[in-house]
Design a protein around this motif. Structure first.
Motif, short mmCIF file in Angstrom:
data_model
loop_
_atom_site.label_atom_id
_atom_site.label_comp_id
_atom_site.label_asym_id
_atom_site.label_seq_id
_atom_site.Cartn_x
_atom_site.Cartn_y
_atom_site.Cartn_z
N VAL A 66 0.83 -1.22 0.00
CA VAL A 66 0.00 0.00 0.00
C VAL A 66 0.86 1.26 0.00
N ARG A 67 2.14 1.13 0.35
CA ARG A 67 2.98 2.32 0.52
C ARG A 67 3.13 3.12 -0.76
N ILE A 68 3.38 2.45 -1.89
CA ILE A 68 3.58 3.17 -3.14
C ILE A 68 2.28 3.87 -3.55
N LEU A 69 1.15 3.18 -3.35
CA LEU A 69 -0.14 3.78 -3.66
C LEU A 69 -0.36 5.02 -2.81
N PHE A 70 -0.01 4.94 -1.53
CA PHE A 70 -0.16 6.08 -0.62
C PHE A 70 0.75 7.23 -1.03
N SER A 71 2.01 6.92 -1.37
CA SER A 71 3.00 7.96 -1.64
C SER A 71 2.81 8.62 -3.00
N THR A 72 2.07 7.98 -3.90
CA THR A 72 1.83 8.59 -5.21
C THR A 72 0.39 9.09 -5.30
N LEU A 73 -0.55 8.18 -5.39
CA LEU A 73 -1.94 8.60 -5.59
C LEU A 73 -2.53 9.26 -4.35
N GLY A 74 -2.27 8.70 -3.17
CA GLY A 74 -2.88 9.23 -1.95
C GLY A 74 -2.43 10.64 -1.64
N VAL A 75 -1.14 10.81 -1.39
CA VAL A 75 -0.59 12.09 -0.97
C VAL A 75 -0.66 13.12 -2.10
N CYS A 76 -0.18 12.74 -3.28
CA CYS A 76 -0.10 13.71 -4.39
C CYS A 76 -1.49 14.15 -4.86
N THR A 77 -2.41 13.20 -4.95
CA THR A 77 -3.75 13.55 -5.43
C THR A 77 -4.46 14.48 -4.45
N CYS A 78 -4.30 14.23 -3.15
CA CYS A 78 -4.95 15.11 -2.16
C CYS A 78 -4.31 16.50 -2.16
N PHE A 79 -3.00 16.58 -2.44
CA PHE A 79 -2.37 17.89 -2.62
C PHE A 79 -3.03 18.61 -3.79
N ALA A 80 -3.27 17.88 -4.89
CA ALA A 80 -3.92 18.48 -6.06
C ALA A 80 -5.35 18.90 -5.76
N VAL A 81 -6.06 18.13 -4.92
CA VAL A 81 -7.42 18.49 -4.52
C VAL A 81 -7.41 19.83 -3.77
N GLY A 82 -6.46 19.97 -2.83
CA GLY A 82 -6.33 21.24 -2.12
C GLY A 82 -6.00 22.39 -3.06
N TYR A 83 -5.14 22.10 -4.03
CA TYR A 83 -4.77 23.10 -5.04
C TYR A 83 -6.00 23.50 -5.85
N MET A 84 -6.88 22.54 -6.17
CA MET A 84 -8.10 22.85 -6.92
C MET A 84 -9.09 23.69 -6.10
N LEU A 85 -9.08 23.49 -4.78
CA LEU A 85 -9.99 24.27 -3.93
C LEU A 85 -9.58 25.73 -3.83
N LEU A 86 -8.28 26.01 -4.02
CA LEU A 86 -7.78 27.38 -3.89
C LEU A 86 -8.50 28.36 -4.81
N PRO A 87 -8.58 28.12 -6.14
CA PRO A 87 -9.29 29.09 -6.98
C PRO A 87 -10.78 29.20 -6.66
N LEU A 88 -11.35 28.13 -6.10
CA LEU A 88 -12.76 28.20 -5.70
C LEU A 88 -12.94 29.18 -4.55
N PHE A 89 -12.09 29.07 -3.54
CA PHE A 89 -12.11 30.04 -2.43
C PHE A 89 -11.85 31.45 -2.95
N ALA A 90 -10.80 31.58 -3.78
CA ALA A 90 -10.36 32.90 -4.23
C ALA A 90 -11.39 33.57 -5.13
N HIS A 91 -12.14 32.78 -5.88
CA HIS A 91 -13.15 33.36 -6.78
C HIS A 91 -14.26 34.08 -5.99
N PHE A 92 -14.64 33.51 -4.87
CA PHE A 92 -15.73 34.08 -4.09
C PHE A 92 -15.23 35.05 -3.01
#
Length: 551
Positions: free
Chosen positions: A226-252
């Motif tokens: 599970v470690r490789i899955l966590f270190s690639t898809l888990g951590v990196c994808t959630c970082f990208a999710v936070g990054y996607m939320l930024l323009p949503l916050f900033a727009h409003f």
């Protein structure tokens, strides 16, 4: 002697306990995504020009011609930093002279923006740039703000590992969350640029420390599969999710202080995770706190609905320690072969980081909606991470990394050929370039870890990833060049990305090879190879070993 993975094998790999740890630690990374890129909107620079006071006795004609024109992206726009000398044009206005007919504007004396600036509020109501007038003579402060944030990231990556080794993974994870959230909140009350920037350095330290410690905690608790899955898809994808939320916050929320306040809320919501995320049993055992480690494993067994032994960790029969020879940073340059590989990796990490962060920070300068462009820049990272994960499972490392770098660099070089009217095509090429560079960036950890021997592996990944922090410090100045020529950053980034794509082809291949244990077993560069490879060196494992480190 006992082995930790063998002792805890009865828990299974993907029970309720592991799934809970996987998703909670991944979720704790989401605030890192928008805090790491928040400077895109906090330090956004809107269109601006010199203010002409309303009290100035000017006719409407002279008020409309009070600013000299400058050429920008092939069109004439009012100058951002100069105006015609106010006393002179007030005098001409009083005499009834008209600009262009009675007065040659090109011969008029000019002056700086002595009365400040007027900022366009179509995109931003308020940023640190508009609040403290970080334009014209002070425009160097904007990229420096971002660079100093990444200096904090560099400092944090130095200390986070040592702090978590001494005080525990869980304690430092939540302490660094508090640093990131708390100092972001304090930034709201900044009274000047200097105060904001000093606090931003500390936010950067907390941001990377939280990321690294969550990474360590996950890799120590989760099983091998599970470690490789966590270190690639888990951590990196959630970082990208936070990054996607930024323009949503900033727009409003278009005021920078209110935006910062909104961005601290998710960090506060992470603190209840303290009661759900356990300490690393591996770390507790290293501190000889066997009872606490035993309690965590027993609770995990209960959650997974499996029977646990009466005694999991026997203090008398200690877990087998990792005996490692002492190594120094100079060992990465001990021989001509390892020294060349290290220098090439330093270049590869640094320039890939420059491309990734420069493209991320440059989204407000793209044509179209700044918020939508930022969202697309974040969204493209998700398929990039998934692509990297799929490619790493089946294909040779140097060819796939080089391939995505050629893709990213090539399309960035094409942007200069796109006509000015085809803005959508320029944006598409920029996003495709971001896709290639992000894919390469996420694969560098695996490639670096596979090439270096066990003796220096952690140090090698640590030192080379530090080069990426240097790249992120440089990246804002690539964006800064866009103020002088719109395509210049893309030409530089594209050229450097293609260059490191070529360099990548010169590395030895690591896919399918047994992980080296000593410096002598390390694969050699092509021009350092003498004689034929031995049968052992060519032997491939059915499932190649990959070590993912905390960096």
């Amino acid at each position: 002697m006992q082995d930790y993975d063998e002792v805890t094998a009865f828990l299974g790999e993907w029970g309720l306990f592991q799934r809970l740890i996987f998703f909670l630690l991944s979720a704790s990374i989401i605030p890192n995504g928008f805090n790491g890129m928040s400077v895109v909107f906090l330090a956004g620079t809107p269109e601006h020009h010199c203010r002409v006071p309303d009290t100035a006795n000017l006719s409407s004609v002279w008020r409309n011609h009070s600013l000299p024109l400058q050429l920008q992206d092939g069109r004439e726009v009012p100058h951002r930093c100069r105006r015609y000398r106010l006393a002179t044009i007030v005098n001409f206005s009083a005499l009834g002279l008209e600009p262009g007919r009675d007065v040659d504007l090109e011969q008029l004396e000019q002056e700086g923006c002595l009365d400040g600036w007027e900022f366009n509020q179509d995109i931003y109501l308020s940023t640190i740039v508009t609040e403290w007038s970080l334009v014209c003579e002070d425009d160097w402060k904007t990229p420096l703000t971002t660079s100093l944030f990444f200096v904090g990231v560099l400092l944090g990556s130095f200390v986070s590992g040592q702090l978590s080794d001494r005080f525990g993974r869980k304690t430092i994870l939540f302490a660094t969350m508090a640093v990131q959230t708390g100092f972001s909140f304090l930034q709201i009350f900044s009274i000047n640029w200097e105060m904001f920037t000093m606090l931003f350095v500390i936010v950067g330290m907390g941001q990377i420390s939280n990321y690294v410690v969550a990474f360590i905690l996950g890799t120590e608790i989760l099983g091998k599969s599970v470690r490789i899955l966590f270190s690639t898809l888990g951590v990196c994808t959630c970082f990208a999710v936070g990054y996607m939320l930024l323009p949503l916050f900033a727009h409003f929320i278009r005021d920078w202080r209110m935006l910062l306040l909104a961005l601290t809320v998710p960090g506060v919501l992470c603190f209840p995770l303290w009661w759900f995320i356990p300490e690393s049993p591996r770390w507790l055992i290293s501190q000889r706190r066997f009872r606490e480690a035993e309690d965590i494993i027993q609770k995990a067994a209960k959650m997974n609905n499996v029977a646990a032994p009466a005694v999991v960790f026997d203090p008398v029969e200690e877990l087998s320690p990792v005996k490692q020879q002492k190594v120094f940073i100079l060992d990465l340059f001990r021989t001509r072969n390892i020294g060349t590989i290290t220098i090439m990796f330093l270049l590869l990490w640094m320039l890939t980081s420059v491309g990734y962060f420069a493209l991320s920070l440059n989204t407000p300068n793209l044509h179209g909606d700044a918020y939508l462009n930022c969202f697309f820049s974040a969204l493209i990272e998700v398929p990039a991470y998934i692509t990297a994960w799929l490619l790493l499972r089946t294909l040779p490392r140097r060819y796939i990394i080089s391939g995505v770098l050629f893709l990213g660099g090539g399309v960035l070089l094409l942007i200069q050929l796109v006509p000015a009217d085809y803005n959508f095509l320029s944006i598409g090429l920029a996003m495709l370039g971001k896709f290639g560079i992000t894919s390469a960036f996420s694969m560098l950890y695996v490639f670096t870890a596979e090439l270096y021997p066990t003796l220096v592996r952690n140090m090698a990944v640590g030192v080379t990833s530090m080069a990426s922090r240097v790249g992120s410090i440089i990246a804002p100045y690539f964006v800064y060049l866009g103020a002088y020529n719109r395509v210049l950053p893309y030409i530089l980034m594209g050229s450097l990305t293609v260059l490191i794509g070529i360099i990548t082809l010169l590395f030895p291949e690591s896919f399918g090879m047994t992980l080296p244990e000593t410096l002598e077993q390390m694969q050699k560069m092509k021009w350092f190879r003498y004689g034929k490879k031995t049968k052992d060196s060519m032997e491939k494992e059915e499932n190649p070993k990959v070590l993912i480190t905390s960096f």
